[in-house]
Design a protein around this motif. Structure first.
Motif, short mmCIF file in Angstrom:
data_model
loop_
_atom_site.label_atom_id
_atom_site.label_comp_id
_atom_site.label_asym_id
_atom_site.label_seq_id
_atom_site.Cartn_x
_atom_site.Cartn_y
_atom_site.Cartn_z
N GLU A 1 3.97 -18.73 0.51
CA GLU A 1 4.27 -18.04 1.77
C GLU A 1 3.17 -18.28 2.80
OE1 GLU A 1 4.55 -13.80 1.32
OE2 GLU A 1 4.31 -13.50 3.47
N SER B 1 -7.35 -1.41 8.45
CA SER B 1 -6.92 -2.57 9.21
C SER B 1 -8.03 -3.04 10.16
CB SER B 1 -5.65 -2.25 9.99
OG SER B 1 -5.92 -1.28 10.97
N LEU B 2 -8.83 -2.09 10.66
CA LEU B 2 -9.92 -2.47 11.55
C LEU B 2 -10.97 -3.28 10.79
CD1 LEU B 2 -10.53 0.69 13.76
CD2 LEU B 2 -9.62 -1.54 14.43
N HIS C 1 -3.28 -4.28 15.82
CA HIS C 1 -2.30 -4.94 14.96
C HIS C 1 -2.63 -4.69 13.50
CE1 HIS C 1 0.43 -7.98 13.43
NE2 HIS C 1 -0.56 -8.43 12.69
N ILE C 2 -1.61 -4.37 12.70
CA ILE C 2 -1.82 -4.21 11.26
C ILE C 2 -1.23 -5.43 10.57
CG2 ILE C 2 -1.24 -2.85 9.22
CD1 ILE C 2 -1.21 -0.41 10.93
N PRO C 3 -2.07 -6.21 9.86
CA PRO C 3 -1.54 -7.42 9.23
C PRO C 3 -0.51 -7.08 8.14
CG PRO C 3 -3.91 -7.18 8.84
CD PRO C 3 -3.49 -6.03 9.67
N GLN D 1 9.94 -12.01 1.74
CA GLN D 1 8.60 -12.24 2.26
C GLN D 1 8.49 -12.03 3.76
OE1 GLN D 1 7.77 -16.15 0.79
NE2 GLN D 1 7.04 -15.33 -1.17
N LEU E 1 0.30 -3.71 0.99
CA LEU E 1 -0.70 -3.06 0.16
C LEU E 1 -0.53 -1.54 0.23
CD1 LEU E 1 -3.10 -3.77 -1.57
CD2 LEU E 1 -4.55 -3.62 0.45
N TRP E 2 -0.38 -1.04 1.45
CA TRP E 2 -0.20 0.41 1.60
C TRP E 2 1.16 0.86 1.11
CZ3 TRP E 2 -3.68 4.21 2.74
CH2 TRP E 2 -4.99 3.75 2.99
N TYR F 1 -0.16 -8.12 5.18
CA TYR F 1 -0.60 -7.88 3.81
C TYR F 1 -1.06 -6.44 3.63
CZ TYR F 1 -5.77 -7.74 3.77
OH TYR F 1 -7.07 -7.37 3.88
N LEU F 2 -1.60 -5.85 4.69
CA LEU F 2 -1.98 -4.44 4.58
C LEU F 2 -0.76 -3.54 4.49
CD1 LEU F 2 -5.05 -3.80 6.91
CD2 LEU F 2 -4.92 -3.71 4.43
N ALA G 1 -6.40 -5.45 18.63
CA ALA G 1 -7.20 -4.76 17.62
C ALA G 1 -6.35 -3.75 16.85
CB ALA G 1 -8.38 -4.05 18.28
N ILE H 1 3.76 7.82 9.78
CA ILE H 1 3.34 6.52 9.23
C ILE H 1 4.54 5.59 9.11
CG2 ILE H 1 2.55 5.41 7.11
CD1 ILE H 1 0.68 7.68 6.65
N ARG I 1 9.22 -6.51 4.81
CA ARG I 1 8.09 -5.76 4.25
C ARG I 1 7.88 -4.45 4.99
NH1 ARG I 1 5.06 -8.48 0.73
NH2 ARG I 1 5.42 -10.69 0.48
N VAL J 1 3.34 2.49 11.48
CA VAL J 1 2.81 1.30 10.82
C VAL J 1 3.70 0.08 11.03
CG1 VAL J 1 2.22 0.31 8.58
CG2 VAL J 1 1.38 2.57 9.20
N PHE K 1 8.17 -0.73 3.49
CA PHE K 1 7.09 0.24 3.65
C PHE K 1 7.63 1.56 4.18
CE2 PHE K 1 4.09 2.43 6.34
CZ PHE K 1 2.99 2.55 5.51
N THR L 1 3.03 13.64 8.64
CA THR L 1 2.20 12.43 8.58
C THR L 1 2.98 11.27 8.00
OG1 THR L 1 0.39 13.92 8.08
CG2 THR L 1 -0.04 11.57 7.82
N LEU M 1 -5.80 4.40 6.78
CA LEU M 1 -4.95 3.23 7.01
C LEU M 1 -5.44 2.44 8.21
CD1 LEU M 1 -2.29 1.88 6.09
CD2 LEU M 1 -1.13 3.22 7.82
N ARG N 1 -3.59 -12.58 -1.77
CA ARG N 1 -3.23 -12.31 -0.38
C ARG N 1 -4.47 -11.91 0.43
NH1 ARG N 1 1.78 -11.68 1.83
NH2 ARG N 1 2.88 -11.83 -0.14
N SER O 1 -9.87 -6.80 10.35
CA SER O 1 -9.91 -7.71 11.48
C SER O 1 -11.35 -8.08 11.84
CB SER O 1 -9.17 -7.12 12.68
OG SER O 1 -9.46 -5.76 12.80
N THR P 1 -3.57 8.61 7.26
CA THR P 1 -3.43 7.81 8.49
C THR P 1 -4.77 7.21 8.90
OG1 THR P 1 -2.45 9.89 9.16
CG2 THR P 1 -1.94 7.94 10.50
#
Lengths: 535, 368, 428
Positions: free
Chosen positions: C119, C17-18, B41-43, B201, B49-50, B45-46, B39, B23, B206, B27, B210, B19, C13, C90, C21, C10
């Motif tokens: 930023e 993210s869902l 897409h992982i921003p 940044q 964060l993760w 900032y997440l 939908a 990831i 990032r 990710v 990660f 896993t 995670l 953020r 959005s 997973t």
């Protein structure tokens, strides 16, 4: 710019005032009107004029000003002050006017005005009936060193019967004479000796100001000698003083830790919510004072004695609740009590924050807890004295409960051998619950004392929890005497390190020493002996 | 070597590592390659964060190694984490170079406005990444070694040990707060710009950080797992369960303890170093005893002595914290407090530990 | 079964993210972020500021909101945890899509979020007096810089109290360190000798002040008039003042002037022994102006607490919020980059009867007030500057910053422009 104008204006007033003082010394209202202004410099000058005016109401007016009871009518600048009953008195006539005045503005005071007031009142009250007032007056003169009071001082010294008051008068005279350049040499040498006998920091400062520039050789020598004596005395005094500070810090640590010595030391629960029990006690004090303030202000001095049993009950009840709902399921798993009580501590903090708000709450000091007791320069603050006595009293009482009551006996039995105790018919769950409640209640009592010296805020407990654990562990888990000795020695060590290393570094050094100490004696100062402690 | 791993790895362990590796690849891909409108897409900032959660997971893993398998409850592991973080932070500060507000080529900004004239010795060589990487591992290890050597040799155990580890981190907290120490005082180290030449940044940096964190977590897990399933691990467990008996059997208990403590501290240091560039600040509050206690709680929530559980506990508790502080700012402490109480009362083996018991029971039931 | 457990991470995670959005979709209000600690050590000071912002937003909505849209407050709790401040900032900007954020108290929290705001190019209003030495394009500093608080206070003591000896006591962190560095240089420039300055630092939450107060007493009894300039931080003040009262140090002997003690802090204290000690701020609750009276009445009505105090950082938020509203109306948009440009030059009435203007250095002009503590926990203003004072974000008294200026107007657009070298630092 504006300020500078005021200063110039003030100077003009001063010169004018000095020149024509005689002409309107008898005109009481004119003199008093000089206080009827917003300008601090003018008020300051007005005070001196009022003090010198010889008006019958002068002392009352100045006292009223000092207590912010003095006001003036904007329309005609007539002065009025409030008497004890709350009605207005006309300052010029010292009588109650036919109808109560309106449109009054208070005369404001700042530090300069307050200082001028102290000096003026000091020289005016040298002949007061109350010996305490005369001493205060003498001290005010000692501070102001006003040459004009010399004649008055001489006359009161001659008349004074009370030896203590007389000594204060003489010290005041010495303070004035020592730096009076035109005084006879013999007087100044005698003054230096007199101040040397007084022997405090203020005298040292005065003696230090004597030099060849302003005194004869003999005076300088006498001053130097007296100063040397004082310095030696003060050095000794500072050691004693430091020991006192250490003792008082130690008693605070003792109070903070003593409840933990029961819940953690005796029962083996790593009670992270201990600090919150202390906090609950402090908030109980706040609530008690709040009720007394609104319902019975006269009882304020009784607020702490009333709060002590209540704080005990509140914290003990909360403790009982925690024990019955959470901790009783965790006996034998000490490390897990850490996690659960940590959760409890978070919830209690937030509960207090929701109930009382996040801000600090005001807990006032009763009259007997403020002020200083000066023992020849060794200063004991009453607040600290009470806390030390209180800490020791709580310790003795707790010791009494454990050694002298049947609950204490059962407690010790359960701690030493739970199954044997149960077999002898002791209801161990009940004893556990009561023991935890006792420890929590004692923490609550500590909160009453700590509310006098620290913030009463939701974070109060957090700031003591680490120190409390250190004290208990350092003293030896399971031993109340160890906690006492641990708290006092940590307090003393801290206070003797602080002047050498500074507050922060001192504490770091102390922590390092404790870590090393635990290496040498892994079970603290007083280790319990026997098989039971091994696991 | 390979056979060792195959022999000793159950399906949970293999699943966990797989896993993590998944990831580490997926990710960053979802973040960088998938367009923002999608939908999936992982921003960014997440991602960070993760990344932070995974760094915490590595810390929890390190703690579980000493607590779960050797019975050393350290309430000061946050100190090793923070020391690793500070080493990384110092490197990042040196990387700012003349780009600071005072444009001093050598001195970090906080030294300039406190009127320091030259760099303190402690800051020497931190402009080299190699030296920094060495320090990230070395500083926590050495402190852990010295501390452990004294403590374990004098047979300080149980609660006493916990309290002095807490004193250790508290003393370091006070020391790092002092501005005279030259580590930025309360403000700590912040406003990082570049890491090994890449802008901190940027989304790609990032994402890389990660992936690295996930990778190190997997490596840390493999190392810890290898330690606990080996003979060494069996001795650790026997120390945990009956220290005196192990000693009487002839084992030098303190050697084992020191070794596992040092390995754990080094892992915590690495976790700290990975944490700092992702959150953008390191400050003395990381040394605060409450942070270390919280780390213990992650392990307890996930399941002590399970390794996987520790990591999952760290992620879960921190995810809950992020969610609760945002959604219930006034009430979240009740929730968090209740979580700790409920877990200790009803899931004494933690989430993973309790699940394992359930699974065991189901298997047992079907067999009967 | 086991694999299911181990792949939980997973799933969570992706779910996370869902959620993010979806949350970003709702768009009929203008969102304002509030980033103040509601728990932990700083909750004592910051909770009130959160309430102030909720009050201001409520008031604005009663007036019809901004640009025809209602405002919506997004409150989060960074829990006095500095890395969490950055994370929450953020989250506010990226997930909640706030157009401006009001928040932070300590310098470290501001330093922690600064890179985030730069930023993501958003706006932060910072309402607390601080050490200066910073000017960011994305931060508007509505609190005082050292020259808007500390230096006038020292001037007052020198002129009016004839103080010759100085104790600079502070908590050991950046604000006191920097302020004391500036004050030390300033005092020495005014001819005060080194032996007449005593500097003392204590840790956060220091609670045993016996030794230090005794030292101050000793330092102050040499015959020369002595004053204490206190940059002691929030929590430690209560035991400090209690000890002053205990040891009988009166304001007439050794006055203490504080920069971090306001009405809110005094509410937790018995102020009778403290009468006459001073504080320097840009606002006092006792200020007698119609604007202030109206604000206090409305604030107490909003909080349904007739005793609720007001203080200086609250006024800073009032000014900052009104400036933001004005700038948004001027720019016709809430887009941060447009608002940032529109902010400079915006002037709004402050609560002390003057106008505060946003200067090109992103700091505002403020009057300086010196007040003496009264027995009822309020301040009696004993001195104030005739007009407002412009902030020196870079202190002329510090070696490193005396050549720096900040000007965020085009074409300079720089927060740390070195007038000697003609270069903008940090841009390479």
């Amino acid at each position: 710019m504006l300020r500078r104008l005021f200063v110039i204006f003030g100077l003009v007033v001063l010169l004018a005032g000095g020149a024509v003082r005689a002409s309107y010394a008898d005109d009481a209202t004119l003199t008093l009107k000089r206080l009827a202004t917003d300008n601090y410099a003018d008020i300051e000058l007005g005070i001196a004029a009022v003090a010198a005016s010889g008006l019958p109401s002068a002392e009352a007016v100045l006292n009223a000003l000092a207590d912010s009871r003095l006001s003036y009518r904007s329309a005609d600048k007539a002065l009025f002050f409030k008497d004890a009953s709350g009605s207005w008195i006309d300052a010029a006539t010292n009588t109650m006017p036919a109808e109560q005045p309106s449109g009054l503005k208070p005369v404001k005071v700042n530090n300069r005005v307050r200082r001028a007031l102290e000096a003026a009142l000091g020289s005016m009250t040298l002949m007061a009936a109350d010996p305490q007032k005369r001493i205060a007056a003498a001290e005010a003169v000692f501070k102001s060193r006003d040459v004009n009071t010399l004649a008055a001082l001489e006359s009161v010294i001659a008349k004074e019967q009370d030896a203590v008051v007389k000594r204060h008068f003489e010290e005041a005279r010495a303070a004035v004479l020592l730096l009076k350049v035109d005084a006879p040499e013999s007087d100044r040498v005698a003054a230096a000796e007199r101040l040397g006998e007084r022997g405090d920091q203020d005298s040292l400062a005065l003696l230090g100001a004597v030099s060849e520039a302003n005194a004869s050789a003999n005076t300088v020598v006498a001053a130097k000698l007296a100063a040397k004596g004082i310095s030696r005395r003060l050095a000794l005094l500072s050691t004693v003083q430091n020991a006192w500070y250490g003792l008082s810090l130690g008693s605070v640590l003792l109070l903070a830790a003593i409840g933990l010595a029961i819940t953690f030391g005796v029962m083996g629960i790593i009670n992270m919510a201990h600090g919150e029990m202390v906090m609950l006690g402090a908030y109980t004090t706040f609530v008690v004072q709040e009720i007394i303030r609104t319902k019975a202000p006269g009882l304020f001095d009784w607020s702490l004695p009333i709060a002590i049993p209540l704080a005990f009950c509140v914290s003990a009840l909360v403790g009982l609740l925690i024990e019955r709902t959470i901790i009783r399921y965790l006996y034998g798993r000490p490390l897990e009590t850490l996690l659960a009580t940590w959760g409890v501590s978070l919830m209690l903090q937030q509960a207090v924050r929701s109930a009382f708000g996040a801000n600090n709450r005001e807990v006032g000091a009763p009259s007997y807890m403020s002020g200083v007791w000066d023992l020849n320069g060794f200063q004991i603050t009453y607040g600290r004295l009470w806390i030390i006595l209180f800490g020791l009293a709580v310790f003795v009482a707790l010791l009494g409960v454990i050694k002298g009551t049947s609950l204490g006996l059962k407690m010790r039995a359960v701690i030493q051998n739970r199954r044997m105790a149960a077999a002898m018919g002791i209801r161990t769950p009940l004893v556990d619950a009561l023991t935890f409640a006792l420890g929590s209640g004692v923490a609550g009592i500590a909160g009453v004392a700590l509310s006098q010296i620290d913030n009463v805020s939701p974070n109060l407990g957090q700031s003591y929890i680490i120190d409390s654990f250190l004290v208990v562990v350092f003293g030896g888990v399971g031993n109340l005497w160890g906690t006492l000795l641990g708290a006092l020695s940590l307090g003393l060590a801290n206070k003797f390190l602080e002047p050498i290393a500074g507050a922060v570094l001192g504490k770091i050094i102390l922590l390092a020493v404790i870590i090393l100490f635990i290496q040498r004696r892994p079970r603290g100062l007083f280790a319990l002996k026997g098989r039971a402690v091994e696991q | 070597m390979i056979t060792f791993f195959i022999r000793h790895f159950d399906r949970t362990a293999i699943g966990f590592v797989t896993t993590l590796l998944l990831i580490a690849v997926v990710v960053p891909l979802l973040n960088l390659a998938v367009p923002e409108s999608s939908a999936f897409h992982i921003p960014t900032y997440l991602v960070s964060l993760w990344g932070k959660y995974l760094a915490y997971a590595l810390l929890a893993l390190a703690l579980d190694l000493v607590w779960g398998y050797c019975g050393i409850l350290s309430l000061g592991h946050g100190a090793f984490f923070a020391l690793g973080g500070y080493a990384m932070g110092m490197y990042l500060m040196r990387q700012i170079g003349a780009r600071g507000v005072y444009a001093d080529p050598v001195l970090p900004d906080f030294m300039v406005f406190l009127n320091w004239k030259e760099l303190p010795i402690t800051w020497y060589f931190f402009d080299h990444i190699g030296y920094t990487l060495l320090m990230i591992v070395l500083v926590p290890s050495v402190i852990a070694f010295v501390f452990g050597w004294f403590a374990f040799r004098s047979r300080v155990t149980g609660v006493y040990l916990s309290i002095i580890t807490q004193s250790l981190t508290y003393a370091l907290l006070l020391a790092f707060f002092r501005n005279d120490m030259g580590f930025g005082g309360n403000n700590g180290l912040t406003d990082f710009k570049y890491i090994i030449g890449f802008p901190v940044q940027a989304a790609s940096t990032r994402a890389t950080l990660f992936a690295l964190t996930a990778l190190f977590l997997a490596l840390g897990f493999l190392l810890a797992r290898a330690m606990v399933v080996s003979r060494f691990g069996q001795i650790l467990a026997s120390i945990r369960d009956a220290e005196s008996r192990t000693r009487f059997l002839g084992y030098r208990v303190e050697h084992y303890k020191v070794l596992v403590f040092v390995v754990s501290a080094a892992m915590a240091g690495i976790a700290g170093a990975l944490y700092v560039p992702q959150v953008g600040i390191i400050n003395p509050s990381e040394f605060s005893p409450s942070n270390s206690i919280e780390a213990v709680i992650w392990v307890a929530v996930g399941g002590r002595g399970t390794l996987v559980g520790a990591a999952i506990g760290a992620v879960l508790v921190n995810f809950a914290k992020t969610w609760l502080t945002g959604s219930f700012p006034e009430l979240w402490l009740y929730g968090l407090g209740a979580l700790f109480i409920l877990v200790t009362l009803f899931l004494p083996k933690g989430i993973v530990g309790s699940l394992a018991v359930v699974v065991q029971r189901m298997k047992g039931g079907s067999a009967a | 079964m086991k694999r299911l457990i181990s792949t939980m991470a997973t799933t969570a995670l992706v779910a996370g993210s869902l959620v993010a959005s979806i949350a970003a979709k709702a768009e009929d209000t203008i969102k304002i972020g509030i980033l103040h600690s509601l728990s932990g050590t700083m909750a004592i000071s910051e909770t009130t500021l959160k309430d102030t912002m909720l009050y201001l937003i409520d008031e604005q909505n009663k007036k019809g909101g901004v640009l025809g849209k209602k405002l919506e407050a997004v409150v989060v709790d960074p829990a006095s945890n500095w890395p969490l401040f950055a994370e929450k900032a953020r989250e506010l900007i990226t997930k909640d899509k706030v157009v401006a954020t009001f928040g932070c108290w300590t310098s470290v929290s501001r330093k922690s979020v600064l890179p985030v705001f730069e930023e993501l190019n958003s706006i932060l209003f910072y309402p607390v007096q601080y050490e200066g030495e910073e000017s960011s394009k994305n931060i508007f500093y509505t609190g005082a810089a050292p020259n808007q608080q500390a230096i006038p206070a020292v001037d007052y003591l020198m002129e009016n109290e004839k103080v010759q000896r100085w104790v600079l006591a502070g908590t050991d962190y950046v604000y006191p360190r920097t302020t004391n560095k500036i004050l030390e240089a300033y005092l020495k420039a005014k001819g005060v000798k080194a032996e007449d300055i005593m500097i003392n630092y204590t840790p956060f939450g220091h609670s045993d002040w016996q030794t230090i107060v005794a030292d101050i007493k000793k330092f102050g009894s040499t015959g020369k008039k002595t004053a204490v300039v206190s940059t002691i931080n929030g929590d430690a003040n209560v035991p400090f003042y209690k000890e002053l009262g205990n040891q009988g140090i009166k304001a007439t002997d050794i006055p203490v002037v504080a920069f971090s003690v306001g009405e809110e802090e005094l509410a937790g204290l018995d102020t009778k022994p403290l009468v006459g000690h001073l504080a320097a701020w840009n606002y006092f609750e006792s200020v007698d102006t119609p604007e202030n009276k109206e604000f206090i009445a409305k604030w107490q009505a909003y909080t349904k607490n007739p005793k609720r105090t007001t203080n200086d950082p609250m006024e800073a938020h009032v000014i900052g919020f009104n400036m933001w509203v004005k700038a948004v109306e001027k720019a016709g948009s809430t887009d941060p980059s447009k608002v940032i440009d529109a902010m400079i030059g915006v002037a709004v009435p402050n609560l002390t009867g003057g106008l505060s203007t946003m200067m090109p250095n992103h700091h505002i002009t403020k009057p300086v007030l010196i007040g003496e503590i009264k027995a009822d926990g309020q301040f009696n203003t004993v001195w104030q500057t005739p007009g407002t004072v412009v902030a020196n974000e870079w202190s002329p008294y510090l070696e490193g910053s005396k050549d720096l200026i900040a000007d965020w107007r085009a074409p300079l657009s720089c927060g740390n422009f070195n007038v000697k070298t003609g270069k903008c630092g940090g841009k390479s």
